[in-house]
Design a protein around this motif. Structure first.
Motif, PDB file in Angstrom:
ATOM      1  N   PHE A 181       0.860  -1.178   0.000  1.00  0.00           N
ATOM      2  CA  PHE A 181       0.000   0.000   0.000  1.00  0.00           C
ATOM      3  C   PHE A 181       0.901   1.235   0.000  1.00  0.00           C
ATOM      4  O   PHE A 181       1.993   1.212   0.550  1.00  0.00           O
ATOM      5  N   ASN A 183      -0.279   4.320   1.186  1.00  0.00           N
ATOM      6  CA  ASN A 183      -0.665   5.180   2.305  1.00  0.00           C
ATOM      7  C   ASN A 183      -1.027   4.472   3.593  1.00  0.00           C
ATOM      8  O   ASN A 183      -1.390   5.124   4.561  1.00  0.00           O
ATOM      9  N   TYR A 184      -1.027   3.107   3.566  1.00  0.00           N
ATOM     10  CA  TYR A 184      -1.462   2.383   4.757  1.00  0.00           C
ATOM     11  C   TYR A 184      -0.362   1.441   5.230  1.00  0.00           C
ATOM     12  O   TYR A 184       0.318   0.812   4.400  1.00  0.00           O
ATOM     13  N   ARG A 218      -1.051  -2.367  12.369  1.00  0.00           N
ATOM     14  CA  ARG A 218      -1.746  -1.356  11.537  1.00  0.00           C
ATOM     15  C   ARG A 218      -2.432  -0.309  12.395  1.00  0.00           C
ATOM     16  O   ARG A 218      -2.468   0.871  12.065  1.00  0.00           O
ATOM     17  N   LEU A 219      -2.974  -0.744  13.522  1.00  0.00           N
ATOM     18  CA  LEU A 219      -3.653   0.185  14.431  1.00  0.00           C
ATOM     19  C   LEU A 219      -2.637   1.137  15.075  1.00  0.00           C
ATOM     20  O   LEU A 219      -2.831   2.354  15.111  1.00  0.00           O
ATOM     21  N   ARG A 222      -0.771   4.046  12.739  1.00  0.00           N
ATOM     22  CA  ARG A 222      -1.529   5.078  12.024  1.00  0.00           C
ATOM     23  C   ARG A 222      -0.852   6.442  12.080  1.00  0.00           C
ATOM     24  O   ARG A 222      -0.770   7.150  11.074  1.00  0.00           O
ATOM     25  N   MET A 225       2.321   6.678  10.090  1.00  0.00           N
ATOM     26  CA  MET A 225       1.979   6.608   8.664  1.00  0.00           C
ATOM     27  C   MET A 225       1.474   7.956   8.174  1.00  0.00           C
ATOM     28  O   MET A 225       1.837   8.408   7.090  1.00  0.00           O
ATOM     29  N   LYS A 226       0.661   8.621   8.996  1.00  0.00           N
ATOM     30  CA  LYS A 226       0.106   9.920   8.606  1.00  0.00           C
ATOM     31  C   LYS A 226       1.230  10.946   8.409  1.00  0.00           C
ATOM     32  O   LYS A 226       1.235  11.700   7.442  1.00  0.00           O
ATOM     33  N   GLN A 229       3.121  10.155   5.294  1.00  0.00           N
ATOM     34  CA  GLN A 229       2.371  10.578   4.104  1.00  0.00           C
ATOM     35  C   GLN A 229       2.723  12.019   3.747  1.00  0.00           C
ATOM     36  O   GLN A 229       2.898  12.365   2.579  1.00  0.00           O
TER      37      GLN A 229
END
Lengths: 247, 149
Positions: A181, A183-184, A218-219, A222, A225-226, A229
């Motif tokens: 991915f 963005n994730y 993944r939790l 976040r 990741m933000k 981005q």
């Protein structure tokens, strides 16, 4: 060595080690893979990066402050991770210092782990892994070991700079990249990259726990990741989607 | 209408346009420079990561929703340009679960709001859910075809 960026050593650094770089990038693939490796192999913190180019951040672990960009290692492996998205204005100095330091420590090779963003990632059950290398000999080694080669395309970001600076220093370098991915956070892609790394360099790493913890990762990932981005946008990471013109 | 009145109207119109533009620009830039946490202890909600893609025919919104109960997924239009995605988590997550003891709170759902800057048809949305990633496709409302001579 850059004056603006400094690597402070805490312990004796082994020579002839393989240096792994896992900085925040697409899908946080490199960061997730390298962090997992550090935990599984129980690597010790051997150095950290100090720079006024990086945001004024410390990370607290068990109450003690740590630099966000740290280096772990054992006799054969050196692993570089960052718990913050490296700001684009700092990325050149940071990567140059990492490669310079690796050269000074006589590393055998530099391996950057990361992701290749693909739009249809959620339809891909098992992401494919590709490799790129800084010289033909290394490329042939990867090919012989069964890794698909990234034939044509663009690499943007920390892995690109790691290859670029390693090339000029004549330090063997490679990138192991999984479809991921953009963005994730993508722990599955990280598991695939680690699996290939483990197979190619014969370093035993069990990735099953990484897969099991996928949703939890993944939790938790976040926020980083933000922030990643935002930096990826600034560095125009989407150029990796461009069709290359090779002359 | 007198010339003076006409001129005033043009300036009024320009001012109105500039105010609208500033409002729109602020809304666009706000997510890039937002300060504050990606969680809300009042609503017990963690903010989910999401992306919006606009194609000539449709708007595709994706959201990363790990550890949720798929049967609780909701996609709603808050207004004509904003959609909200919410879902309940399988298990509550507390700050203490993450080793954070200087904050209090727990989270039981994931949500995100996305602003879409083109007209789209919310009634005709198509939802798919795979591997913890939600994908919602909305057909675009207006489509113009130019005559090629």
């Amino acid at each position: 060595m850059s004056e603006q960026v400094e690597i402070i050593e805490k312990k004796l650094i082994p020579s002839e080690a393989t240096m792994l770089i896992g900085l925040p990038d697409v899908g946080l693939v490199g960061l997730i893979a390298t962090s997992y490796l550090i935990t599984e192999l129980k690597l010790e913190e051997i150095a950290y990066m100090d720079s006024d180019l990086l945001p004024p951040v410390v990370v607290l672990h068990k109450g003690l402050p740590h630099a966000p960009l740290r280096i772990y290692g054992n006799q054969n492996l050196i692993a570089v991770i960052s718990e913050l998205a490296v700001p684009v204005p700092a990325i050149y100095s940071v990567m140059r210092e990492i490669v310079d330091w690796g050269e000074a420590k006589k590393v055998k090779r530099i391996v950057a782990m990361g992701g290749i963003p693909v739009e249809s990632r959620q339809t891909i059950a098992e992401p494919q892994v590709f490799g790129a290398a800084s010289n033909q000999e290394l490329l042939d080694t990867l090919d012989k070991k069964g890794l698909k080669i990234l034939n044509e395309g663009y690499i943007v970001g920390p892995q690109a700079l790691s290859m670029r600076y390693s090339l000029s220093k004549k330090v063997p370098a490679m990138a192991i990249l999984s479809q991921s991915f953009y963005n994730y956070p993508d722990p599955e892609a990280a598991a695939m990259v680690l699996k290939e790394f483990s197979r190619i360099f014969e370093i035993k790493v069990d990735v099953s726990k990484l897969r099991e913890k996928g949703e939890e990762i993944r939790l938790k990932a976040r926020d980083i990741m933000k922030r990643t981005q935002q930096e990826m946008k600034r560095m125009k990471k989407d150029q990796e989607y461009d069709l290359p013109l090779y002359v | 209408m007198s010339e003076k009145q006409e001129k005033r109207s043009i300036f009024d119109a320009m001012n109105e346009y500039l105010e609208e533009f500033e409002k729109w620009a602020t809304e666009i830039m706000a997510p890039a420079f937002s300060e504050g946490p990606n969680w809300n202890t009042e609503t017990c909600c963690l903010h989910a990561l999401s992306s919006v893609f606009v194609t000539p025919r449709e708007v595709i919104v994706t959201a990363d929703l790990p550890s949720i109960k798929p049967e609780t997924l909701k996609v709603e239009a808050i207004d004509e340009n904003t959609i909200e995605i919410t879902a309940k988590m399988k298990k509550k997550v507390r700050f203490t679960d993450l080793g954070i003891y200087h904050r209090q709170g727990e989270f039981s759902s994931l949500s995100c709001q996305d602003r879409i800057h083109v007209a789209f048809n919310v009634e005709k949305m198509k939802i798919s859910w795979k591997g913890g990633i939600l994908e919602v496709r909305f057909p675009r409302k207006k489509r113009y075809q130019l005559k090629v001579e």
